[in-house]
Design a protein around this motif. Structure first.
Motif, PDB file in Angstrom:
ATOM      1  N   ASN A   1       5.156   5.674  -0.481  1.00 50.12           N
ATOM      2  CA  ASN A   1       4.036   4.886  -0.992  1.00 50.12           C
ATOM      3  C   ASN A   1       3.885   3.613  -0.176  1.00 50.12           C
ATOM      4  O   ASN A   1       4.876   3.004   0.243  1.00 50.12           O
ATOM      5  N   LYS A   2       2.631   3.238   0.044  1.00 51.38           N
ATOM      6  CA  LYS A   2       2.316   2.032   0.801  1.00 51.38           C
ATOM      7  C   LYS A   2       1.068   1.391   0.202  1.00 51.38           C
ATOM      8  O   LYS A   2       0.068   2.073  -0.052  1.00 51.38           O
ATOM      9  N   TRP A   3       1.140   0.097  -0.053  1.00 52.61           N
ATOM     10  CA  TRP A   3      -0.009  -0.641  -0.571  1.00 52.61           C
ATOM     11  C   TRP A   3      -0.397  -1.759   0.386  1.00 52.61           C
ATOM     12  O   TRP A   3       0.459  -2.322   1.084  1.00 52.61           O
ATOM     13  N   TYR A   4      -1.678  -2.051   0.453  1.00 53.95           N
ATOM     14  CA  TYR A   4      -2.194  -3.276   1.048  1.00 53.95           C
ATOM     15  C   TYR A   4      -2.836  -4.051  -0.096  1.00 53.95           C
ATOM     16  O   TYR A   4      -3.974  -3.773  -0.476  1.00 53.95           O
ATOM     17  N   GLY A   5      -2.085  -4.967  -0.666  1.00 52.18           N
ATOM     18  CA  GLY A   5      -2.579  -5.628  -1.861  1.00 52.18           C
ATOM     19  C   GLY A   5      -2.697  -4.610  -2.988  1.00 52.18           C
ATOM     20  O   GLY A   5      -1.718  -3.940  -3.342  1.00 52.18           O
ATOM     21  N   GLU A   6      -3.894  -4.458  -3.541  1.00 51.46           N
ATOM     22  CA  GLU A   6      -4.110  -3.480  -4.602  1.00 51.46           C
ATOM     23  C   GLU A   6      -4.523  -2.115  -4.055  1.00 51.46           C
ATOM     24  O   GLU A   6      -4.638  -1.144  -4.824  1.00 51.46           O
ATOM     25  N   TYR A   7      -4.760  -2.041  -2.757  1.00 48.55           N
ATOM     26  CA  TYR A   7      -5.202  -0.780  -2.153  1.00 48.55           C
ATOM     27  C   TYR A   7      -4.012   0.137  -1.898  1.00 48.55           C
ATOM     28  O   TYR A   7      -3.066  -0.233  -1.192  1.00 48.55           O
TER      29      TYR A   7
END
Length: 251
Positions: free
Chosen positions: A8-14
């Motif tokens: 899993n990887k997030w950019y902020g809420e994305y």
């Protein structure tokens, strides 16, 4: 050779990568495709820690690359990475670009590194450009030098992040030819690309991504002729027709 487990990887809420699990066998050529923003480049960049993950695990050749004890520099020296924008050092000649890592990291003697680099440049058809600077080369030539540079570290796996997307159409073929040659020699390769002809001709398997998830993984014949997932069907319908917006899409 490569194993991703619930990454899993997030950019902020994305949520850029959502529970991605996949494997690549030794000697396998895998093409990753999908619409823009699907997570393709993010996924491939996690494989040498250019992008960090927030959850899950990734193993390369049996090594957990996100283990706190893992050396990032040692890891990257064992994974060839070819970028979209070439990333050659502009102040170094073609030969110097290819010998920098072997001499600095592997401590090769200059003569040994030069012989290795010249052999690789010959392999990609650019030995005659050894003394040229990147600015004196075409885009296709620069990308072939980038491939030779990556091979100079004798990596067990090569990663390609849209290697032809910055090239003029007439230069694409020469880069794909170099990649096809690698595939024939048994190199383990993961390629993010929009070149569907390359995927059909060279890949052992095609992975289709959308919204950070792997929706389909199949041999090229199956993927192109009988895709199972509706999103993959629509994707292929769109790229097959230059007037796709005016035609009904596959459901």
């Amino acid at each position: 050779m490569i194993k991703l487990d619930k990454v899993n990887k997030w950019y902020g809420e994305y949520h850029a990568l959502a529970d991605v699990s996949e494997h690549v066998a030794k000697g396998e050529v895998v093409v990753v495709c999908g619409p823009s923003g699907s997570g393709k480049s993010t996924m491939i960049r996690t494989l040498n820690r250019l992008e960090a993950i927030h959850d899950g695990s990734i193993y390369i050749n049996g090594v957990d690359i996100y283990d706190r004890k893992a050396s990032v520099n040692e890891l990257r020296s064992r994974i060839g990475f070819v970028f979209q924008q070439f990333n050659l050092f502009p102040h170094l000649t073609v030969l110097e670009n290819c010998t920098l890592a072997p001499t600095r990291i592997r401590k090769f003697a200059r003569k040994e590194a030069d012989e290795l680099a010249m052999g690789l440049l010959e392999r990609v058809g650019l030995a005659h450009k050894a003394c040229a600077y990147p600015s004196e080369l075409s885009g296709g030539q620069q990308q072939r030098v980038a491939i030779a540079r990556a091979l100079a570290m004798n990596p067990p796996v090569m990663l390609f992040d849209e290697p032809t997307s910055a090239l003029d159409p007439e230069m694409v073929g020469e880069v794909l030819l170099a990649m096809k040659s690698l595939a024939k020699e048994g190199m383990t390769m993961v390629c993010v690309t929009h070149e569907m002809g390359f995927a059909r001709d060279v890949a052992d398997r095609v992975i289709f991504m959308d919204q950070g998830r792997i929706l389909e993984s199949a041999p090229p014949d199956t993927f192109f002729l009988q895709p199972e997932h509706p999103r993959a069907q629509r994707f292929l319908s769109d790229i097959r027709s230059p007037f796709s917006n005016a035609l009904p899409k596959a459901s």
